[in-house]
Structure formats: C-alpha cells, structure tokens
Design a protein around this motif. Sequence first.
Motif, PDB file in Angstrom:
ATOM      1  N   LEU A 175      -2.120 -19.531  -3.697  1.00  0.00           N
ATOM      2  CA  LEU A 175      -2.310 -19.428  -5.276  1.00  0.00           C
ATOM      3  C   LEU A 175      -1.307 -19.922  -5.934  1.00  0.00           C
ATOM      4  O   LEU A 175      -0.913 -19.502  -6.987  1.00  0.00           O
ATOM      5  CB  LEU A 175      -2.193 -17.821  -5.391  1.00  0.00           C
ATOM      6  N   THR A 176      -0.403 -20.857  -5.314  1.00  0.00           N
ATOM      7  CA  THR A 176       0.742 -21.423  -5.902  1.00  0.00           C
ATOM      8  C   THR A 176       0.213 -22.107  -7.466  1.00  0.00           C
ATOM      9  O   THR A 176      -0.750 -22.847  -7.454  1.00  0.00           O
ATOM     10  CB  THR A 176       1.214 -22.646  -5.097  1.00  0.00           C
ATOM     11  N   SER A 177       1.155 -21.588  -8.345  1.00  0.00           N
ATOM     12  CA  SER A 177       0.882 -22.010  -9.878  1.00  0.00           C
ATOM     13  C   SER A 177      -0.441 -21.503 -10.460  1.00  0.00           C
ATOM     14  O   SER A 177      -0.743 -22.010 -11.544  1.00  0.00           O
ATOM     15  CB  SER A 177       0.629 -23.682  -9.875  1.00  0.00           C
ATOM     16  N   SER A 225       1.606 -11.686   1.676  1.00  0.00           N
ATOM     17  CA  SER A 225       3.052 -11.659   1.046  1.00  0.00           C
ATOM     18  C   SER A 225       3.103 -12.076  -0.165  1.00  0.00           C
ATOM     19  O   SER A 225       3.816 -11.601  -1.044  1.00  0.00           O
ATOM     20  CB  SER A 225       4.087 -12.296   1.811  1.00  0.00           C
ATOM     21  N   THR A 226       2.156 -12.843  -0.596  1.00  0.00           N
ATOM     22  CA  THR A 226       2.304 -13.372  -1.996  1.00  0.00           C
ATOM     23  C   THR A 226       1.038 -12.884  -3.175  1.00  0.00           C
ATOM     24  O   THR A 226       1.238 -13.059  -4.365  1.00  0.00           O
ATOM     25  CB  THR A 226       2.230 -14.937  -2.086  1.00  0.00           C
ATOM     26  N   ALA A 227      -0.054 -12.357  -2.483  1.00  0.00           N
ATOM     27  CA  ALA A 227      -1.092 -11.889  -3.250  1.00  0.00           C
ATOM     28  C   ALA A 227      -0.842 -10.852  -4.526  1.00  0.00           C
ATOM     29  O   ALA A 227      -1.413 -10.886  -5.338  1.00  0.00           O
ATOM     30  CB  ALA A 227      -2.091 -11.502  -2.237  1.00  0.00           C
ATOM     31  N   ALA A 252      -0.271  -5.541   5.309  1.00  0.00           N
ATOM     32  CA  ALA A 252      -0.622  -5.358   3.830  1.00  0.00           C
ATOM     33  C   ALA A 252       0.259  -4.147   3.510  1.00  0.00           C
ATOM     34  O   ALA A 252       0.689  -4.027   2.383  1.00  0.00           O
ATOM     35  CB  ALA A 252      -2.103  -5.196   4.063  1.00  0.00           C
ATOM     36  N   GLU A 253       0.304  -3.269   4.398  1.00  0.00           N
ATOM     37  CA  GLU A 253       1.195  -1.807   3.822  1.00  0.00           C
ATOM     38  C   GLU A 253       2.360  -2.254   3.748  1.00  0.00           C
ATOM     39  O   GLU A 253       3.078  -1.715   2.631  1.00  0.00           O
ATOM     40  CB  GLU A 253       0.949  -0.726   5.039  1.00  0.00           C
ATOM     41  N   PHE A 254       3.052  -3.173   4.370  1.00  0.00           N
ATOM     42  CA  PHE A 254       4.495  -3.415   4.164  1.00  0.00           C
ATOM     43  C   PHE A 254       4.625  -4.199   2.901  1.00  0.00           C
ATOM     44  O   PHE A 254       5.614  -3.720   1.960  1.00  0.00           O
ATOM     45  CB  PHE A 254       4.992  -4.324   5.145  1.00  0.00           C
ATOM     46  N   TYR A 255       3.609  -5.319   2.630  1.00  0.00           N
ATOM     47  CA  TYR A 255       4.025  -6.049   1.237  1.00  0.00           C
ATOM     48  C   TYR A 255       3.496  -5.263   0.125  1.00  0.00           C
ATOM     49  O   TYR A 255       3.832  -5.500  -0.828  1.00  0.00           O
ATOM     50  CB  TYR A 255       3.353  -7.283   1.465  1.00  0.00           C
ATOM     51  N   PHE A 256       2.420  -4.462   0.034  1.00  0.00           N
ATOM     52  CA  PHE A 256       1.683  -3.835  -0.812  1.00  0.00           C
ATOM     53  C   PHE A 256       2.556  -2.319  -1.191  1.00  0.00           C
ATOM     54  O   PHE A 256       1.967  -1.748  -2.206  1.00  0.00           O
ATOM     55  CB  PHE A 256       0.331  -3.848  -0.718  1.00  0.00           C
ATOM     56  N   GLY A 257       3.311  -2.078  -0.377  1.00  0.00           N
ATOM     57  CA  GLY A 257       3.961  -0.455  -0.723  1.00  0.00           C
ATOM     58  C   GLY A 257       2.656   0.727  -0.854  1.00  0.00           C
ATOM     59  O   GLY A 257       1.991   0.859   0.031  1.00  0.00           O
ATOM     60  N   ASN A 258       2.667   1.192  -2.298  1.00  0.00           N
ATOM     61  CA  ASN A 258       1.700   2.271  -2.339  1.00  0.00           C
ATOM     62  C   ASN A 258       0.254   1.885  -2.601  1.00  0.00           C
ATOM     63  O   ASN A 258      -0.624   2.784  -2.901  1.00  0.00           O
ATOM     64  CB  ASN A 258       2.259   2.890  -3.683  1.00  0.00           C
ATOM     65  N   ALA A 259      -0.170   0.750  -2.446  1.00  0.00           N
ATOM     66  CA  ALA A 259      -1.520   0.101  -2.634  1.00  0.00           C
ATOM     67  C   ALA A 259      -2.359   0.963  -1.460  1.00  0.00           C
ATOM     68  O   ALA A 259      -1.749   1.358  -0.418  1.00  0.00           O
ATOM     69  CB  ALA A 259      -1.712  -1.259  -2.615  1.00  0.00           C
ATOM     70  N   ASP A 260      -3.789   0.845  -1.865  1.00  0.00           N
ATOM     71  CA  ASP A 260      -4.620   1.471  -0.965  1.00  0.00           C
ATOM     72  C   ASP A 260      -5.230   0.402   0.171  1.00  0.00           C
ATOM     73  O   ASP A 260      -6.078  -0.812  -0.417  1.00  0.00           O
ATOM     74  CB  ASP A 260      -5.887   1.998  -1.719  1.00  0.00           C
TER      75      ASP A 260
END
Length: 278
Positions: A175-177, A225-227, A252-260
């Motif tokens: 998804l760069t740019s 990691s970038t989404a 996903a849990e690492f990079y998104f923290g509190n997200a489901d």
Amino acid sequence: MKSDCTVTKAVLHGVYILRSTDEPRLEAELLLAHSLNVSRAWIAAHPEATLTEPTITTYNNCLQLRNDGEPLPYLVGYWEFFSIDYAVDKRALIPRPETEMIVEHALSIADNHPHTHIVDVGTGCGTIAIALATNLPNALLFATDISQDALSLAIVNSTSHGVYNRIEFVQADLLTSMGRFDVICANLPYLTTQETGTLVVGKHEPHIALDGGANGLNIIQQMISTAGTHLNDGGTLLMEIGDSSTRILEMAEFYFGNADCKLLPDLAGRPRMLQVTT
Ligand SMILES: C[S@@+](CC[C@H](N)C(=O)[O-])C[C@H]1O[C@@H](n2cnc3c(N)ncnc32)[C@H](O)[C@@H]1O
C-alpha cells in the motif's frame, strides 16, 4: 485420431489421454470446446459433428500440454471466480475458489455502507476487486499489484466486465503511497521459496504471485505491520493465509494492539483468513 473424427470420439479420446486428472471428461470437453471455439453446451448438443484437421491438431496439442501439467485455465484462457469469467494467462495467478471467502466477507461489511473505500492488494488478474465492483455499485475501489504484467491483465478483465472506470489500478509495493480504506482485502504470496521451487504450482504460475520468502511470511508480515496506517477507524483487514496461522494471528495481535483479530476457517475447517477490525 482420424480425420472423420466426431465430437463424441474426440471427447472419448481426450478422456483416455487425461485419465490421470481428477475430472477427465470435464477437461476433455472444455479443451475440445476451446479448440472448436464453441461453448461446452455446444459440444453436448452436437455429438455427431465432425472435426476439421486443424481442430484435431489444436485439440491434440492441448491434450498433450495438459498431460504435461499445464493448468487447464491457462489452456482455455479463462477461469471462473465468484460466478465471473476472468481472462487468465501466465501474467497472473489463476483465481482459486478459497479466495471467494474474502469477497463474501467484504460484501457483508460493505453492503450497508454506500461509499465504502475498498482496496484489493496484490490483485493479480483483478480477482477480488472486479468481483466487488460488480456486486457493490456504490463502493470506491482500488487495486494494487507490484507486477505491471498482472495489472495489465486486471485492466483487460475490468474492461470486459464493464468496471474499468470503477476501479483505480495502481502499481505499488503493497500500500506504499496509498491512502486510507474502510476495507483492505489481500491475497498475497504465502508459500516458502522452497515450496515455490518444488511444487507443481511454481512450475506454471508466476513466482512473484507465490513466493513469500524463506518462511513464507515475508510479505504477509510486511502487510500486517503496515496495514494499520491505511485503515480508517472501524476498518477491516481481510487477508487470505496458508500455513502458520497461529504465527500470523500473533503477528496481527502484536501490530494491531487492541483491535479484534481472528482467524476464520474455510469449509474444511482450516484457518484460511485473518480478519482484523480496528
Ligand atoms: C497469490 S497472488 C493473488 C492474486 C489475486 N489476488 C488472486 O487472489 O487471484 C499474489 C499477488 O500479489 C502480487 N504481489 C506480490 N508481492 C507484492 C507486493 N509486495 N506488493 C503488491 N503486490 C504484490 C503478485 O504479483 C500477485 O499478483
């Protein structure tokens, strides 16, 4: 096969040649229909029609290539995904039925929101983006691929299905740019480099569509990691996955923290899709 060969005899010959495939009759009929430039229904309706020499030659070549492992969709030049026929060739991966799961979930999320911003990352022949564009008349659609070859095929498909003006195609590394979206869909490479080099799929389909690096997770990890920076609040990431589902969920849990974050199974009960809702 002789020059007085009928459709019935040609199909029987094809069934014999392709006897080691899962569905020899279906494959023989599709290859004969392709060689005659007619539909499969025409084959069923004209059992006594005779074949010309050039048709017999074309059909025999197709049977030979198929017997040597060439995928049927590349031979007939199209394949169905989500009830839509896509032109397919060596520029992109052949769409697979398991990817329909992403389309179904994206449709259920976007159905009630008229101007949903949706992106299909690694669109290939346009698989997910075109299925969504034809089913969501008011959504705003984007499709990226790192491969210009794949994008050119996706543009052909979007044009033939009348949705070229509905999708913005962008050559990009993930998804760069790109901006922010309500739904990010992605079916990215997830085989290991070794699997890509040894499995039959890697012999025929583009490595850029298959090879996810030494452990198969390079591109998946880059995406996860970038989404987050490309999702609107309350947005959803839908990503097809292969093996290593537990690792992917942890990532996903690492990079998104509190997200489901959750894994969703396919019809066989195998974890097939990561869904992250922010
Ligand atoms: C497994 S194929 C899936 C194609 C299509 N989405 C489908 O489901 O049929 C993966 C696609 O991702 C593209 N791709 C690979 N690496 C990429 C990257 N870093 N950024 C964008 N696209 C990438 C490939 O060119 C290929 O078209």
